[in-house]
Enzyme design. Structure first.
Site, PDB file in Angstrom:
ATOM      1  N   ASP A 136      27.247  55.973  75.266  1.00 42.70           N
ATOM      2  CA  ASP A 136      25.944  56.292  75.818  1.00 42.70           C
ATOM      3  C   ASP A 136      25.289  57.168  74.761  1.00 42.70           C
ATOM      4  OD1 ASP A 136      24.883  56.935  79.219  1.00 42.70           O
ATOM      5  OD2 ASP A 136      23.740  56.710  77.373  1.00 42.70           O
TER       6      ASP A 136
HETATM    7  C1  GLC Z   1      20.607  56.685  78.543  1.00 43.00           C
HETATM    8  C2  GLC Z   1      21.391  56.009  79.642  1.00 43.00           C
HETATM    9  C3  GLC Z   1      21.922  54.661  79.269  1.00 43.00           C
HETATM   10  C4  GLC Z   1      20.905  53.988  78.367  1.00 43.00           C
HETATM   11  C5  GLC Z   1      20.912  54.760  77.068  1.00 43.00           C
HETATM   12  C6  GLC Z   1      19.828  54.241  76.109  1.00 43.00           C
HETATM   13  O1  GLC Z   1      20.959  58.039  78.473  1.00 43.00           O
HETATM   14  O2  GLC Z   1      22.454  56.764  80.220  1.00 43.00           O
HETATM   15  O3  GLC Z   1      22.133  53.906  80.480  1.00 43.00           O
HETATM   16  O4  GLC Z   1      21.257  52.633  78.131  1.00 43.00           O
HETATM   17  O5  GLC Z   1      20.736  56.153  77.249  1.00 43.00           O
HETATM   18  O6  GLC Z   1      18.567  54.463  76.650  1.00 43.00           O
END
Ligand code: GLC
Length: 725
Positions: A257
């Site tokens: 993440d």
């Molecule tokens: C965010 C989310 C994740 C997302 C990523 C990119 O923090 O937790 O689900 O795909 O970052 O935006």
């Protein structure tokens, strides 16, 4: 005949060999490529080069990997190195319903259609990885991101996630199932350390990810922000090396993440493949080489050059990344994409229609006859509020979003439609600016005014995508409806008894007015076709068939996560303990005999159904057998409709605590009026096992089991007793 069979056998032999050969040739190609790469080129592939891309190797014609959110549609293009939109004018998309709505359809066929359509849009936008779907289990009704996931039951989530992945990946786009694992709340998500039993981990929180890997053959997984048993998920020896890549044989790429990497050595050794979103430690002023400060960039380069880490560790990551490329951007036979086709909007509308759940319908309040000339008052901010914007990373820039009010206006042409906002969620962002002279009282009075003049009142409320609502980054602070809605509903009921509530939300809410209103419809976040789908159901054009993918407790403390102390939810700021263990959702309500307001699997129809002749193919089963339950389901009403037959299982004399019932099969049946269909539901006997933490493996105990067949977890029509030998 024998000759034909032999030919068929030969053909399968050939095709299997071909497949094996293909894989071997791919693996050989990968090994060849790795031999030609410098260490720097390998490491560059293992981390971001921009907000949503990672490096290829231009020297060898190896392309970059481009990623995009999200689970409900392809997000607008984001700038190279910030969270801002890039300001493109050709990146509007189809906004599909939120995944709670998809789960509520209990229809895996729609899940495939969903994945295929969203995959076509991701392909058209030249994205190699679509950052979704999410399958974190619904543990608390306060979690800001439940709307992005598939409910409280591991079996339902497992069955619904697999076809979605197949649909996406047919386009040569990798699905990226998230957030692995135990990201079941947003509060303190970036560091909270989750402690739980092995049984809860294996029986509740892992199954949907395991199905995504083993049945879905998903090409990438996103590690979660939180910690589990003291180690961050994105480089967690138990979760990644042992379970994901070891036990399950995952051959794809583990992506973090955004900003979820915390340690170079752990990232190198515990299975992280691509590091995204790390905020570098500010050592560099220019953004140009900030990416060289990533944990898996220069710091890892130094560890390899010093001999502390072996280069083969990086080769293993690059092997997985190249395999994903051969499946996506180096797969010359992948189809071209499609964006915003009418078919995509039709799919969005169909899923919305089948996911809407009718919770209450006193005296056939619904459907409302669109031919009848009458005055209908539509009250509530959610009748007009955009819901495709906001909510965090699943936000979308959609071509159109038909509001509930617009949909009702279009379908109820003969009615005199009155509208008042009734309440405001504040001068907040996301698609609306509230005129400052509007205050709560004037909004309320305006609403009561039109309610007193109407034949019918439809209150369109619920939650929204603002912070501390159904939104990433934090959780709700209360279980009740926000912005004074309960007070407004009770005042409306005083001036007009003929009132129903349309809830737009991705979470359960408290309903103090549940006995006073005539009808309640749970309509989720439905995306581009929201208003059309809601009007389809309210008018009776579509007979609702959605079933709740999670329980609605009467009050918050009836929910398992809130039945203990703060360590259970939200944790003490450092640690958290899942004290309800395996008793999540209806498992808690049924086992603890705490009646929910509305049960998992519940949903009404405009017609009625009858189950009869329920039989099992045997009365005792061995482990390798398949339990086959047959029954007849009849539509005893006057209009066509769908019903979801559900089968729950109980281990009567288990040697350990087991839930009173667990969903082990379901099937959605479409029936014309008076039509009867015979259906069968299958349960591999081995799926009645529980996870035995004394042997760290699944264990099927012999003895008596109950098979409970019904239309919801609380509406069991027939119980069959069988034996497992
Ligand atoms: C965010 C989310 C994740 C997302 C990523 C990119 O923090 O937790 O689900 O795909 O970052 O935006």
């Amino acid at each position: 005949m024998k000759k034909l069979l032999f030919v068929i056998f030969l053909l399968t032999l050939v095709s299997t060999n071909q497949l094996l050969a293909q894989n071997n040739s791919m693996d050989n190609k990968i090994k060849e490529i790795i031999k030609q790469l410098t260490l720097k080129e390998k490491l560059d592939m293992c981390h971001a080069q921009s907000k949503f891309s990672s490096k290829g190797v231009a020297r060898l014609g190896i392309p970059e990997i481009w990623m995009s959110d999200g689970p409900h549609g392809v997000r607008a293009e984001i700038a190279w190195d910030s969270w801002q939109h890039a300001g493109w004018t050709n990146d509007s998309c189809t906004a599909f319903p939120a995944l709670t709505c998809l789960a509520a359809t209990f229809n895996p066929k729609l899940s495939y259609k969903y994945g295929k359509a969203i995959g076509e849009e991701a392909r058209y936008r030249k994205k190699d990885i679509l950052l979704g779907p999410g399958v974190n289990i619904y543990r608390t009704p306060l979690n800001g991101r439940n709307f992005e996931y598939m409910g409280e039951d591991p079996y339902l989530a497992s069955k619904m996630v697999v076809p979605y992945i197949h649909g996406v990946q047919e386009n040569g786009v990798a699905a990226c199932v998230k957030h692995y694992v135990l990201n079941n709340q947003e509060h303190w998500r970036d560091h909270i350390n989750v402690e739980l039993s092995d049984r809860a981990l294996y029986e509740i929180y892992l199954p949907a990810f395991k199905a995504a890997v083993q049945e879905g053959k998903v090409w990438s997984i996103m590690g979660a922000y939180n910690q589990v048993r003291g180690q961050y998920c994105c480089h967690n020896e138990l979760l990644v090396n042992k379970i994901l890549k070891g036990d399950w044989g995952f051959d794809g790429v583990l992506v973090t993440d955004w900003g979820a990497t915390h340690d170079t050595k752990e990232a190198a050794l515990f299975g992280l493949d691509i590091e995204m979103g790390t905020g570098t430690d500010g050592l560099t002023s220019s953004l140009k080489n900030a990416y060289d400060n990533y944990f898996m960039a220069n710091p890892l380069l130094k560890m390899i050059q010093s001999g502390e880490i072996d280069e083969s560790v990086v080769d293993e990551k690059v092997e997985r990344i190249l395999r994903l490329m051969f499946r996506t951007n180096m797969n010359s036979s992948r189809p071209n994409g499609i964006m915003n086709s009418q078919e995509h909007f039709d799919v969005a509308r169909e899923i919305a229609q089948e996911g809407i759940v009718l919770l209450k319908n006193e005296a056939n309040f619904f459907p409302i006859d669109p031919e009848k000339v009458q005055t209908i008052a539509i009250i509530g901010e959610n009748a007009t509020k955009m819901m495709t914007v906001g909510g965090g990373s699943s936000e979308l820039k959609t071509i159109h979003e038909i509001s509930p009010l617009e949909g009702i206006h279009k379908r109820f042409k003969n009615a005199n439609i009155l509208h008042a906002m009734g309440y405001a969620s504040g001068p907040s962002v996301y698609g609306r600016v509230i005129d400052s002279k509007l205050n709560a009282d004037s909004l309320k009075n305006e609403a009561l005014e039109i309610a007193s003049k109407a034949d019918i009142v439809l209150f369109v409320g619920g939650l929204n995508k603002n912070h501390h609502q159904d939104c990433e980054g934090d959780d709700r602070k209360h279980f009740s409806l926000p912005f004074g809605q309960d007070d407004l509903i009770s005042r409306i009921l005083k001036v007009n008894k003929n009132t129903a509530v349309i809830l737009i939300s991705g979470n359960a809410v408290e309903m103090p007015w549940v006995d006073q209103v005539k009808g309640i419809v749970q309509t989720w976040y439905l995306g581009s076709e929201t208003g059309h789908a809601i009007a389809d159901v309210l008018s009776g054009d579509v007979n609702p068939s959605g079933k709740l993918p999670f329980s609605f407790p009467v009050k918050l403390e009836d929910n398992a996560a809130h039945a203990f102390d703060e360590l259970s939810y939200p944790g003490d700021g450092t640690n958290q303990e899942y004290k309800e263990d395996i008793l999540v959702g209806y498992r808690w309500h049924d086992t603890k005999k705490i009646k929910p307001l509305y049960a998992f699997g519940f949903g009404l129809s405009y017609t009625s159904f009858q189950i009869q002749n329920v039989k099992s193919n045997k009365i005792s089963y061995k482990k390798e057998d398949t339990i086959i339950i047959s029954c007849e389901i009849k539509n005893t009403g006057k209009i066509k409709g769908n019903e979801v037959i559900q089968v729950y299982v109980n281990d009567v004399k288990a040697s350990v605590l087991r839930p009173l019932k667990e969903l082990k099969a379901f099937k959605k049946v479409k029936l014309n009026p008076k039509e009867t269909k015979s259906i069968t539901l299958k349960i591999p006997t081995k799926e009645l096992a529980f996870f035995d933490d004394s042997i760290m493996d699944w264990k099927l105990e012999s003895g008596q089991y109950k098979l409970m067949i019904g239309m919801s977890s609380q509406d069991i029509k027939k119980i069959i007793s069988v034996k497992v030998k």
